[in-house]
Write an enzyme that holds these catalytic residues in place. Structure first.
Site, mmCIF file in Angstrom:
data_model
loop_
_atom_site.group_PDB
_atom_site.id
_atom_site.type_symbol
_atom_site.label_atom_id
_atom_site.label_comp_id
_atom_site.label_asym_id
_atom_site.label_seq_id
_atom_site.Cartn_x
_atom_site.Cartn_y
_atom_site.Cartn_z
ATOM 1 N N ASP A 8 32.826 42.448 47.368
ATOM 2 C CA ASP A 8 33.848 43.304 46.791
ATOM 3 C C ASP A 8 33.107 44.194 45.789
ATOM 4 O O ASP A 8 32.016 43.845 45.324
ATOM 5 C CB ASP A 8 34.905 42.436 46.097
ATOM 6 C CG ASP A 8 35.871 43.270 45.292
ATOM 7 O OD1 ASP A 8 36.427 44.230 45.859
ATOM 8 O OD2 ASP A 8 36.055 42.983 44.093
ATOM 9 N N ASP A 10 34.741 46.452 42.845
ATOM 10 C CA ASP A 10 35.276 46.476 41.476
ATOM 11 C C ASP A 10 35.369 45.065 40.895
ATOM 12 O O ASP A 10 36.131 44.247 41.397
ATOM 13 C CB ASP A 10 36.680 47.108 41.463
ATOM 14 C CG ASP A 10 36.676 48.527 42.023
ATOM 15 O OD1 ASP A 10 35.783 49.296 41.666
ATOM 16 O OD2 ASP A 10 37.573 48.850 42.832
HETATM 17 C C1 G6P Z 1 40.168 47.702 43.846
HETATM 18 C C2 G6P Z 1 40.687 47.201 42.516
HETATM 19 C C3 G6P Z 1 42.151 47.465 42.349
HETATM 20 C C4 G6P Z 1 42.473 48.915 42.668
HETATM 21 C C5 G6P Z 1 42.078 49.194 44.112
HETATM 22 C C6 G6P Z 1 42.370 50.627 44.539
HETATM 23 O O1 G6P Z 1 40.289 46.758 44.808
HETATM 24 O O2 G6P Z 1 40.446 45.814 42.376
HETATM 25 O O3 G6P Z 1 42.508 47.167 41.022
HETATM 26 O O4 G6P Z 1 43.853 49.178 42.495
HETATM 27 O O5 G6P Z 1 40.714 48.941 44.274
HETATM 28 O O6 G6P Z 1 41.420 51.492 43.981
HETATM 29 P P1 G6P Z 1 41.509 53.056 44.033
HETATM 30 O O7 G6P Z 1 40.181 53.486 43.435
HETATM 31 O O8 G6P Z 1 41.630 53.468 45.465
HETATM 32 O O9 G6P Z 1 42.669 53.471 43.225
HETATM 33 MG MG MG Z 2 37.510 43.225 42.720
#
Ligand code: G6P
Ligand code: MG
Length: 211
Positions: A8, A10
């Site tokens: 993953d 983030d």
């Molecule tokens: C990741 C994070 C989420 C976030 C999602 C969408 O998985 O953990 O917290 O909402 O990505 O990200 P984006 O950059 O597309 O808004």
């Molecule tokens: Mg994450």
């Protein structure tokens, strides 16, 4: 036999979860909606719109689709303004060391992220150069806890799910990994307490001992 790791992004390879958190705090303060680390833990790994739905549900009014889309855009603008300034210095030394050590052992490496900003982050930090494949929020119909993004990453690497570890900070990601037939490794966040994780690490470099 394992021969790949799907990370993953983030909250695992970079601390962009902290930027997502700060931006949600700003937005919810402006809207007068309560927000907390617990709500953040619930939205880890979810798509932008799914996350927004959860965040807004703590408030006492309903929002039209057009309002939600406008809020999602506003949230993303604020996120990109900060995350777009990241450099290689924002990636921990332990992460670089781990990616190099795994590559040296011939392990295939990919990112499987719900984020549509994953390509930007990988480019800004230079992490993309260390990876064999990327599957992100732009390439899928169903975000975590659906396994689609990990299955896509495995397909790009040319490995079967049973041959790959998935490293996650999100409970939704651990569930997605398990449902897809991968071996889930919990690394912090809401994943750390998940009973579904096969392994738990608190430093990324502990992964090398699994090969
Ligand atoms: C990741 C994070 C989420 C976030 C999602 C969408 O998985 O953990 O917290 O909402 O990505 O990200 P984006 O950059 O597309 O808004
Ligand atoms: Mg994450």
């Amino acid at each position: 036999m394992k021969r790949a790791v799907i990370f993953d992004l983030d909250g695992v390879l970079v601390h962009t979860d902290k930027i997502h958190y700060a931006v949600w705090v700003e937005l919810t303060e402006k809207l007068g909606i309560p927000f907390s680390p617990q709500v953040m833990d619930r939205v880890r790994g979810m798509s932008r719109m799914d996350s927004l739905e959860v965040v807004l549900s703590a408030g006492d009014r309903t929002w039209t689709q057009a309002e939600k889309e406008s809020l999602a855009k506003e949230k993303n603008r604020a996120y990109v303004a900060r995350a777009g300034k990241m450099t290689s210095a924002d990636v921990e030394e332990d992460v670089w060391r781990t990616l190099d050590a795994l590559r040296a052992r011939g392990v295939l490496l990919a990112v499987g992220s719900s984020s549509k900003n994953a390509p930007l982050i990988l480019e800004r930090t230079g992490l993309g150069e260390k990876l064999d494949a990327l599957a992100d929020g732009n390439m899928i119909q169903r975000a975590k806890p659906d396994p689609e993004v990990f299955l896509r990453a495995a397909g790009l690497l040319g490995v079967a799910p049973g041959e790959a570890y998935v490293v996650e900070d999100a409970e939704a990601g651990i569930r997605a990994a398990l449902d897809g037939g991968f071996t889930p490794v919990a690394f912090g966040g809401s994943a750390a307490a998940s009973p579904l994780a096969a392994h738990r690490i608190d430093r990324l470099s502990q992964l090398t001992a699994l090969f």
